[in-house]
Design a protein around this motif. Structure first.
Motif, short mmCIF file in Angstrom:
data_model
loop_
_atom_site.label_atom_id
_atom_site.label_comp_id
_atom_site.label_asym_id
_atom_site.label_seq_id
_atom_site.Cartn_x
_atom_site.Cartn_y
_atom_site.Cartn_z
N VAL A 1 43.95 44.94 30.89
CA VAL A 1 42.51 45.12 31.10
C VAL A 1 41.92 44.16 32.17
CG1 VAL A 1 40.26 45.46 30.28
CG2 VAL A 1 42.33 46.37 29.18
N ARG A 2 41.71 44.10 33.11
CA ARG A 2 41.16 43.23 33.93
C ARG A 2 39.64 42.46 33.43
NH1 ARG A 2 41.24 45.65 39.96
NH2 ARG A 2 43.66 46.43 39.83
N THR A 3 39.46 41.21 33.22
CA THR A 3 38.44 40.51 32.53
C THR A 3 37.10 40.64 33.28
OG1 THR A 3 39.18 38.45 33.31
CG2 THR A 3 39.93 39.14 31.05
N LYS A 4 37.39 40.74 34.62
CA LYS A 4 36.35 40.41 35.77
C LYS A 4 35.84 42.16 36.07
CE LYS A 4 34.62 38.89 40.00
NZ LYS A 4 33.64 37.73 39.55
N PRO A 5 34.51 42.54 35.58
CA PRO A 5 34.24 43.90 35.48
C PRO A 5 34.01 44.20 37.22
CG PRO A 5 32.50 42.50 34.77
CD PRO A 5 33.58 41.79 34.98
N ILE A 6 34.04 45.47 37.25
CA ILE A 6 33.41 46.17 38.40
C ILE A 6 32.12 46.94 38.19
CG2 ILE A 6 34.05 48.04 40.43
CD1 ILE A 6 36.83 47.82 39.45
N GLN B 1 31.16 42.69 26.43
CA GLN B 1 30.93 42.12 28.16
C GLN B 1 31.07 40.45 27.64
OE1 GLN B 1 28.58 44.65 31.02
NE2 GLN B 1 27.50 44.61 29.17
N GLN B 2 30.30 39.95 26.78
CA GLN B 2 30.19 38.58 26.65
C GLN B 2 31.68 37.87 26.12
OE1 GLN B 2 27.61 36.42 27.24
NE2 GLN B 2 29.57 34.90 27.24
N MET B 3 32.27 38.87 25.29
CA MET B 3 33.78 38.21 24.89
C MET B 3 34.59 38.23 26.58
SD MET B 3 36.40 40.16 22.56
CE MET B 3 36.82 41.46 23.83
N MET B 4 34.56 39.26 27.11
CA MET B 4 35.17 39.55 28.33
C MET B 4 34.85 38.22 29.28
SD MET B 4 37.52 41.62 28.04
CE MET B 4 38.29 42.47 29.22
N LYS B 5 33.59 38.14 29.29
CA LYS B 5 33.29 36.74 30.29
C LYS B 5 33.71 35.43 29.94
CE LYS B 5 29.05 35.11 32.27
NZ LYS B 5 29.22 35.68 33.59
N ASN B 6 33.90 35.34 28.34
CA ASN B 6 34.39 34.36 27.97
C ASN B 6 35.76 34.29 27.98
OD1 ASN B 6 31.97 33.61 26.79
ND2 ASN B 6 32.53 34.30 24.78
N GLU C 1 37.30 35.46 30.91
CA GLU C 1 37.51 35.13 32.16
C GLU C 1 37.16 33.74 32.37
OE1 GLU C 1 35.68 36.48 36.59
OE2 GLU C 1 34.55 36.96 34.63
N LEU C 2 36.25 32.92 31.78
CA LEU C 2 35.91 31.68 31.99
C LEU C 2 36.86 30.68 31.47
CD1 LEU C 2 32.02 31.64 31.12
CD2 LEU C 2 33.14 31.52 33.37
N ALA C 3 37.67 31.28 30.55
CA ALA C 3 38.91 30.79 29.86
C ALA C 3 40.08 30.63 30.94
CB ALA C 3 39.30 30.98 28.50
N GLY C 4 39.82 31.51 32.01
CA GLY C 4 41.13 31.59 32.96
C GLY C 4 42.05 32.83 32.82
N LEU C 5 41.82 33.61 31.84
CA LEU C 5 42.41 34.81 31.90
C LEU C 5 42.00 35.78 32.79
CD1 LEU C 5 42.42 35.47 27.71
CD2 LEU C 5 44.12 34.47 29.25
N LYS C 6 42.76 36.30 33.65
CA LYS C 6 42.52 37.52 34.59
C LYS C 6 42.54 38.85 34.08
CE LYS C 6 43.41 34.66 38.48
NZ LYS C 6 43.09 34.29 39.81
N THR C 7 43.80 39.05 33.17
CA THR C 7 43.70 40.18 32.48
C THR C 7 43.97 40.05 30.90
OG1 THR C 7 46.14 40.17 33.20
CG2 THR C 7 44.96 41.26 34.67
N VAL C 8 44.11 41.03 30.29
CA VAL C 8 44.29 41.05 28.75
C VAL C 8 45.11 42.10 28.55
CG1 VAL C 8 43.36 40.99 26.39
CG2 VAL C 8 42.16 39.88 28.44
N PRO C 9 46.38 42.04 27.67
CA PRO C 9 47.11 43.45 27.43
C PRO C 9 46.43 44.28 26.40
CG PRO C 9 48.30 41.27 26.96
CD PRO C 9 46.87 40.98 27.23
N LEU C 10 46.56 45.85 26.78
CA LEU C 10 45.96 46.62 26.05
C LEU C 10 47.15 47.40 25.35
CD1 LEU C 10 43.50 48.42 24.89
CD2 LEU C 10 43.57 49.50 27.11
N ILE C 11 47.03 47.53 24.01
CA ILE C 11 47.96 48.45 23.23
C ILE C 11 47.18 49.82 22.66
CG2 ILE C 11 49.43 48.81 21.19
CD1 ILE C 11 50.50 46.71 23.26
#
Length: 157
Positions: free
Chosen positions: A74-79, A135-140, A142-152
Motif C-alpha cells: 500500500v502506498r503511503t502517499k494518497p491519490i 489518514q493521519q497514520m499513513m501521513k506519519n 510517509e513522514l517517517a520515510g515509508l513509501k509503501t507498507v506491506p498488506l496481508i
C-alpha cells in the motif's frame, strides 16, 4: 529487509446476509504490537464469500496467497480521486492487476466508504473518524520515510 510497519486485513467470509465487516490492523513489526485497528470491509453485500474473490466489481480483494503473493503493498502517499464512492484520498494497493482462478482483478486501494456500503474490491473504512485516524497514520508513515507498507489479506471460511 523486513518493513517496520505492516497492514493486515481480515474478514470472516463464512458469514451470510448483511454486509460483512472485518478489521484492518496496522502493526508495528519492530515493537511487535498493534498500532491501530479499524473496522473495514471489502466487496459488496452478498458477494463476500470465499468463492467471490474472483468476482470483478463485487467480490472482496483476493487473499494474497490466492494470487501467489507474499503480500500486497500500500502506498503511503494518497491519490486524490473525487469520483463517486471514493470522494477523496485513495491509498493505492499494488500490484495493479492480479490473476485469481483464471480471472484478472485489480485497481484496489484503501479509501473511505463514501457511497453505498461496501466496495468493488477495495478495502474501505466506513466510519469518518476512523478514516481520519487512518489518514493521519499513513501521513506519519510517509513522514517517517515509508513509501509503501506491506498488506496481508486473510479470510476465514
Amino acid at each position: 529487509m523486513k518493513s517496520a510497519k505492516s497492514l493486515i486485513f481480515f474478514m470472516d467470509l463464512a458469514r451470510k446476509g448483511s454486509l460483512v465487516e472485518g478489521r484492518l490492523v496496522a502493526y508495528d513489526n519492530i515493537k511487535c504490537k498493534v498500532d491501530q485497528q479499524y473496522i473495514a470491509t471489502s466487496g459488496c453485500q452478498n458477494n463476500q464469500r470465499w468463492d467471490s474473490q474472483d468476482d470483478r466489481g463485487r467480490g472482496p480483494i483476493p487473499r494474497n496467497d490466492q494470487v501467489k503473493l507474499d503480500h500486497y503493498t500500500v502506498r503511503t502517499k494518497p491519490i486524490y480521486l473525487p469520483q463517486r464512492g471514493i470522494e477523496g484520498n485513495f491509498y493505492k494497493i499494488d500490484p495493479h492487476l492480479v490473476n485469481i482462478w483464471g480471472k484478472t482483478r485489480g485497481d484496489f486501494g484503501i479509501h473511505f466508504d463514501a457511497n453505498a456500503p461496501g466496495s468493488a474490491g477495495c478495502v474501505v473504512i466506513r466510519n469518518k473518524l476512523a478514516w481520519e485516524a487512518f489518514q493521519q497514520m499513513m501521513k506519519n508513515y510517509e513522514l517517517a520515510g515509508l513509501k509503501t507498507v506491506p498488506l496481508i489479506v486473510e479470510y476465514q471460511r
